[in-house]
Write a protein that holds these residues in place. Structure first.
Motif, mmCIF file in Angstrom:
data_model
loop_
_atom_site.group_PDB
_atom_site.id
_atom_site.type_symbol
_atom_site.label_atom_id
_atom_site.label_comp_id
_atom_site.label_asym_id
_atom_site.label_seq_id
_atom_site.Cartn_x
_atom_site.Cartn_y
_atom_site.Cartn_z
ATOM 1 N N ALA A 5 39.458 -22.067 14.803
ATOM 2 C CA ALA A 5 38.169 -21.916 14.120
ATOM 3 C C ALA A 5 38.356 -21.904 12.619
ATOM 4 O O ALA A 5 37.603 -22.520 11.865
ATOM 5 N N VAL A 9 36.917 -24.504 9.783
ATOM 6 C CA VAL A 9 36.203 -24.103 8.571
ATOM 7 C C VAL A 9 36.829 -24.751 7.351
ATOM 8 O O VAL A 9 36.149 -25.266 6.465
ATOM 9 N N CYS A 88 24.204 -21.423 11.540
ATOM 10 C CA CYS A 88 25.638 -21.423 11.844
ATOM 11 C C CYS A 88 26.403 -22.322 10.879
ATOM 12 O O CYS A 88 27.500 -21.966 10.427
ATOM 13 N N VAL A 92 29.297 -20.860 8.524
ATOM 14 C CA VAL A 92 30.671 -21.368 8.564
ATOM 15 C C VAL A 92 31.121 -21.774 7.165
ATOM 16 O O VAL A 92 32.231 -21.467 6.725
ATOM 17 N N LEU A 97 32.268 -16.402 9.974
ATOM 18 C CA LEU A 97 32.382 -16.788 11.379
ATOM 19 C C LEU A 97 31.935 -15.698 12.337
ATOM 20 O O LEU A 97 31.455 -15.989 13.437
ATOM 21 N N GLN A 169 31.328 -25.413 14.323
ATOM 22 C CA GLN A 169 32.747 -25.158 14.105
ATOM 23 C C GLN A 169 33.608 -26.395 14.332
ATOM 24 O O GLN A 169 34.831 -26.304 14.440
ATOM 25 N N GLU A 230 37.297 -15.528 16.581
ATOM 26 C CA GLU A 230 36.591 -15.009 15.404
ATOM 27 C C GLU A 230 35.074 -15.080 15.581
ATOM 28 O O GLU A 230 34.343 -14.199 15.119
ATOM 29 N N ALA A 231 34.586 -16.126 16.239
ATOM 30 C CA ALA A 231 33.143 -16.337 16.347
ATOM 31 C C ALA A 231 32.518 -15.651 17.553
ATOM 32 O O ALA A 231 31.328 -15.328 17.533
#
Length: 474
Positions: A5, A9, A88, A92, A97, A169, A230-231
Motif C-alpha cells: 500500500a 502511495v 479515498c 491516499v 491510508l 490504492q 494500513e488501510a
C-alpha cells in the motif's frame, strides 16, 4: 521492504511530469481497470448472448431489464460508491491510508440502504414498463426476470465500494484476476444451465446472481485477509458516525453518473415506443452493448485519471494533476479510434433474426460517431470525480442531456419519423454539447486552488475520522 500500500502511495503521489512516465502510470491503473470492466460487462453480455438464441421476445425483455432496470440500480449504486474515488484518492495522496477502511464501510452502509429502496423498482418492473408504453408481452417477461435478479442488486451495493477501495490504492490487478475467473465460471454455467439444461430466463438470472456474489466473496476475503494492513484494520463503529457529509458527496456522485447512464436508458425506452418494438429494441440494444464494450476503455481511463487527479491534488501537486488530465484524454481518444474497426461484425453474436441484424447495421455510422465521443467524455467525468466537481457536472448533464438531447431525440424519432436513427441522432447532439462544456470547464480550472481544497474536502465530507494533516503524514 516497502509495504504494497505504501508503495502504491509513493507511485501515486510522485508527481511525474514526463509524457512516457505519465502514460506508464495511467496504463498501470487503466489497463487492469479496463480488463476488469470488460470481464464484469461480459457477465451481462454472455447472458444476453445465450438468451438471444431462445427467442426475440426474451432478447428484448432481458435487454430492457439490463438497460433500464439494472441500469437504474447499477448507475445509482455505482454513483453512490464513486464518492470513494474523491475521498479515498485524495486521502491516499495526503498519506492518510488509515481512513480508507472506514470510508469503505460508510459507503457499504449507504449503498445497501439505497439497494433496499430500489427493491420496489425490481418488484414492480412489469407495471412500470407498461406505464412507459412498452409492449405488454415484453413487459411481462421482463417483470419476471427482474424479480429473479434482485440478488444482483445487493451484489452491486457491496461490490462498488470495494472497487473504489482497490482503485484508490492502485491495487487493480487483483480485481482483474478475480473478475476474469468469475466470467469464465459464468460462461460455463450459462452453457450448462441455459443451453444444455434448457432452464431459460430463470436459469440465466440465477447464474448471473451466483457470478456477481462470487466476485464479492473473493474480493472481501482478500481485503480482510491482511493484504491491506494500513488501510483495513477491521470493522469500526466510526462507520456509523457523521454520515451526513459522506451522504452529500455520495448523492452528488450518484446524480452526476446516473444522469449520464439514464440518458442511454431513456433512449431504449423511447425506442420501445416505436412500431415493431421487438426489432427496434433488439437493434438498439445490440448497438448499445457494443458501445459499452468500447466504453470499457474510456471507463478505464476514467478510473485512472480520477485516481491520478485525486492523488495529485491530495499531495498538493496541481501541475501534475493538470498534466495527467491532458495525457489521459489524448490517450483515450487515440485508443477509442481503434475500436471502430469491428463494429459491423457484432450483431450476429447476439441474434439470428435477420430483421434485427439489418436494423442494427443501419445505425453503424451513428454508432461510430458515438464511439468517438465516448472515448473522451467518460475521461472528462473521471477528472470531475477526482477533483470533486460532481454537483457542477450534474447540472451540465441535466441541461445537455435532458433539456436538449432527449427532446431532440423525441422530435427526430417520432415527429420526423426517423425512428431509431432519429432518436440516436438526438442523443448524440446532447453528448457533443456536454463534452464541449466539460472542455471549457477544464480550460478555465485553477489547479492550484483545487489542490488547496482537496485536504479540506476530505475533512469536511469524510466525517469524523482522525486525519493528520498532509505535513504531519509526511
Amino acid at each position: 521492504m516497502v509495504a504494497p500500500a505504501a508503495e502504491a502511495v509513493a507511485v501515486a503521489v510522485a508527481g511525474r511530469k514526463t509524457l512516457p512516465d505519465e502514460c506508464k502510470t495511467l496504463w498501470q491503473i487503466a489497463g487492469p481497470v479496463i480488463l476488469t470492466g470488460v470481464f464484469q460487462f461480459l457477465i451481462g453480455f454472455v447472458t444476453v448472448a445465450f438468451v438471444g438464441h431462445i427467442d426475440k421476445v426474451e432478447l428484448a425483455a432481458v435487454s430492457i431489464v439490463i438497460g433500464v432496470i439494472e441500469g437504474l440500480g447499477f448507475g445509482l449504486l455505482l454513483g453512490m460508491g464513486s464518492a470513494l474515488e474523491t475521498l479515498c484518492g485524495q486521502a491516499v495522496g495526503g498519506g492518510q491510508l488509515h481512513t480508507l477502511g472506514v470510508y469503505m464501510q460508510r459507503s457499504w452502509i449507504i449503498c445497501l440502504a439505497t439497494a433496499v429502496a430500489l427493491l420496489l423498482v425490481y418488484m414492480f418492473t412489469d407495471p412500470i414498463l407498461r406505464l412507459l408504453r412498452q409492449s405488454p408481452e415484453i413487459s411481462a417477461v421482463a417483470g419476471r426476470y427482474a424479480r429473479w435478479c434482485v440478488p444482483q442488486l445487493f451484489a452491486y451495493a457491496v461490490n462498488f465500494p470495494m472497487q473504489k477501495f482497490y482503485q484508490a490504492q492502485s491495487r487493480v490487478w487483483v480485481m482483474t484476476v478475480i473478475s476474469g475467473a468469475a466470467v469464465g465460471v459464468h460462461a460455463l454455467l450459462n452453457w450448462v444451465v441455459v443451453a444444455k439444461l434448457g432452464r431459460g430466463l430463470l436459469g440465466a438470472a440465477m447464474v448471473g446472481n451466483a457470478s456477481w456474489w462470487l466476485i464479492n466473496a473473493v474480493q472481501f476475503v482478500y481485503v480482510v485477509g491482511g493484504s491491506f494492513p494500513e488501510a483495513w484494520t477491521g470493522f469500526s463503529r466510526k462507520a456509523f458516525a457523521s454520515l451526513g457529509g459522506f451522504v452529500r458527496l455520495s448523492l452528488a456522485s450518484a446524480v452526476m453518473l446516473c444522469l449520464e447512464m439514464w440518458y442511454y436508458t431513456a433512449v431504449i425506452i423511447l425506442v420501445g415506443c416505436l412500431k415493431n418494438p421487438e426489432i427496434q429494441v433488439g437493434a438498439v440494444s445490440i448497438c448499445t452493448n457494443y458501445n459499452i464494450w468500447t466504453l470499457m476503455v474510456s471507463v478505464g481511463f476514467n478510473a485512472a485519471v480520477s485516481v491520478r487527479v485525486a492523488n495529485e491534488l491530495g499531495a498538493k501537486h496541481p501541475k501534475a494533476a493538470k498534466f495527467s488530465v491532458v495525457v489521459a484524454v489524448t490517450t483515450s481518444a487515440a485508443v477509442g479510434l481503434v475500436t471502430l474497426l469491428a463494429r459491423k461484425q457484432l450483431p450476429r453474436l447476439f441474434t439470428d433474426d435477420e430483421q434485427v441484424v439489418k436494423e442494427a447495421a443501419k445505425l453503424g455510422y451513428l454508432l461510430a460517431a458515438t464511439i468517438g465521443l465516448n472515448s473522451i467524455q467518460p475521461v472528462l467525468s473521471g477528472v470531475a470525480i477526482g477533483a470533486g466537481w460532481q454537483s457542477l457536472v450534474a447540472w451540465v448533464n441535466i441541461g445537455c442531456y435532458y433539456l436538449i438531447g432527449l427532446p431532440l431525440a423525441a422530435v427526430f424519432g417520432f415527429k420526423l419519423k426517423l425512428n431509431a436513427t432519429g432518436i440516436w441522432v438526438g442523443m448524440l447532439i446532447g453528448t457533443v454539447l456536454q463534452t464541449v462544456i466539460l472542455f471549457v470547464i477544464l480550460f478555465r480550472t485553477k489547479w492550484q486552488k483545487e489542490a488547496m481544497l482537496a485536504e479540506e474536502r476530505v475533512r469536511n465530507w469524510g466525517g469524523n475520522v482522525e486525519l493528520p494533516t498532509v505535513q504531519e503524514a509526511r
